[in-house]
Design an enzyme around this catalytic site. Sequence first.
Site, PDB file in Angstrom:
ATOM      1  N   ASP A  19     -30.648 -35.543 -12.020  1.00 22.74           N
ATOM      2  CA  ASP A  19     -29.608 -36.798 -11.682  1.00 22.74           C
ATOM      3  C   ASP A  19     -29.407 -36.817 -12.837  1.00 22.74           C
ATOM      4  O   ASP A  19     -30.575 -36.780 -13.876  1.00 22.74           O
ATOM      5  CB  ASP A  19     -29.372 -37.323 -10.824  1.00 22.74           C
ATOM      6  CG  ASP A  19     -29.877 -38.703 -11.218  1.00 22.74           C
ATOM      7  OD1 ASP A  19     -30.775 -38.638 -11.193  1.00 22.74           O
ATOM      8  OD2 ASP A  19     -29.230 -38.937 -10.196  1.00 22.74           O
ATOM      9  N   CYS A  67     -34.328 -37.023  -9.452  1.00 22.84           N
ATOM     10  CA  CYS A  67     -33.987 -38.241  -9.437  1.00 22.84           C
ATOM     11  C   CYS A  67     -34.177 -39.312  -9.199  1.00 22.84           C
ATOM     12  O   CYS A  67     -34.919 -40.001  -9.028  1.00 22.84           O
ATOM     13  CB  CYS A  67     -32.811 -38.221  -8.471  1.00 22.84           C
ATOM     14  SG  CYS A  67     -32.894 -37.808  -6.614  1.00 22.84           S
ATOM     15  N   THR A 114     -34.501 -41.783  -7.263  1.00 19.76           N
ATOM     16  CA  THR A 114     -35.790 -42.072  -6.161  1.00 19.76           C
ATOM     17  C   THR A 114     -36.626 -41.077  -5.157  1.00 19.76           C
ATOM     18  O   THR A 114     -37.673 -40.770  -5.066  1.00 19.76           O
ATOM     19  CB  THR A 114     -35.188 -42.841  -4.972  1.00 19.76           C
ATOM     20  OG1 THR A 114     -34.584 -42.354  -4.147  1.00 19.76           O
ATOM     21  CG2 THR A 114     -34.997 -43.911  -5.338  1.00 19.76           C
ATOM     22  N   HIS A 165     -50.433 -28.022   1.712  1.00 22.53           N
ATOM     23  CA  HIS A 165     -50.453 -28.711   3.334  1.00 22.53           C
ATOM     24  C   HIS A 165     -48.828 -27.934   3.794  1.00 22.53           C
ATOM     25  O   HIS A 165     -48.670 -27.142   5.141  1.00 22.53           O
ATOM     26  CB  HIS A 165     -50.660 -29.631   3.648  1.00 22.53           C
ATOM     27  CG  HIS A 165     -52.622 -30.645   3.293  1.00 22.53           C
ATOM     28  ND1 HIS A 165     -52.235 -31.577   4.091  1.00 22.53           N
ATOM     29  CD2 HIS A 165     -53.333 -29.717   3.384  1.00 22.53           C
ATOM     30  CE1 HIS A 165     -53.351 -30.990   4.057  1.00 22.53           C
ATOM     31  NE2 HIS A 165     -54.996 -30.544   3.496  1.00 22.53           N
ATOM     32  N   HIS A 198     -52.100 -24.613   8.104  1.00 21.40           N
ATOM     33  CA  HIS A 198     -51.024 -25.114   7.699  1.00 21.40           C
ATOM     34  C   HIS A 198     -49.604 -24.693   7.795  1.00 21.40           C
ATOM     35  O   HIS A 198     -48.176 -24.475   7.919  1.00 21.40           O
ATOM     36  CB  HIS A 198     -50.978 -25.620   6.104  1.00 21.40           C
ATOM     37  CG  HIS A 198     -51.726 -26.647   6.126  1.00 21.40           C
ATOM     38  ND1 HIS A 198     -52.391 -28.030   5.834  1.00 21.40           N
ATOM     39  CD2 HIS A 198     -53.322 -26.045   5.022  1.00 21.40           C
ATOM     40  CE1 HIS A 198     -52.463 -28.681   6.080  1.00 21.40           C
ATOM     41  NE2 HIS A 198     -54.335 -27.798   6.067  1.00 21.40           N
TER      42      HIS A 198
END
Length: 143
Positions: free
Chosen positions: A8, A65, A67, A98, A133
């Site tokens: 963004d 973006c 956060t 993982h 995993h």
Amino acid sequence: MKIGICSDHAGVEYKAKLIKMLQKRGIEVVNFGTDTTESMDYTDVAHPLASAVEKGSVDLGIALCGTGNGMAITLNKHQGVRAGLAWSTAIGALVKQHNNANVLVMPARFISYRMAAAIVRTWLDTPFEGGRHQRRIDKIPVH
């Protein structure tokens, strides 16, 4: 290898630099936007990137973006996407080892470009461990 990348407005500057870094590594890059700092909705670039990952038209994806959370939430709505949010190289390695994350998400407003580049390099160079995993990853899709 072909990598799709999107951001963004908060991640657009890092994205431009990451594209150059990836191309120097010989990686083909597909830019899903945005290319300006004008405010926009992250969903408008996240969904096309996620669709490209699901269809296999790109091998992996990178998203940025402010956060990282909006991108990760949106990307992970797609059944074929395992988007992992990373803010350090250790987390970048773990989301590959993982979770076999096929999309790396980073919080552009909370890390430096230097850290973002290091996370990308680590994520790309880290192999998936498989084993227990893989069993867990097989349980992720909602049927």
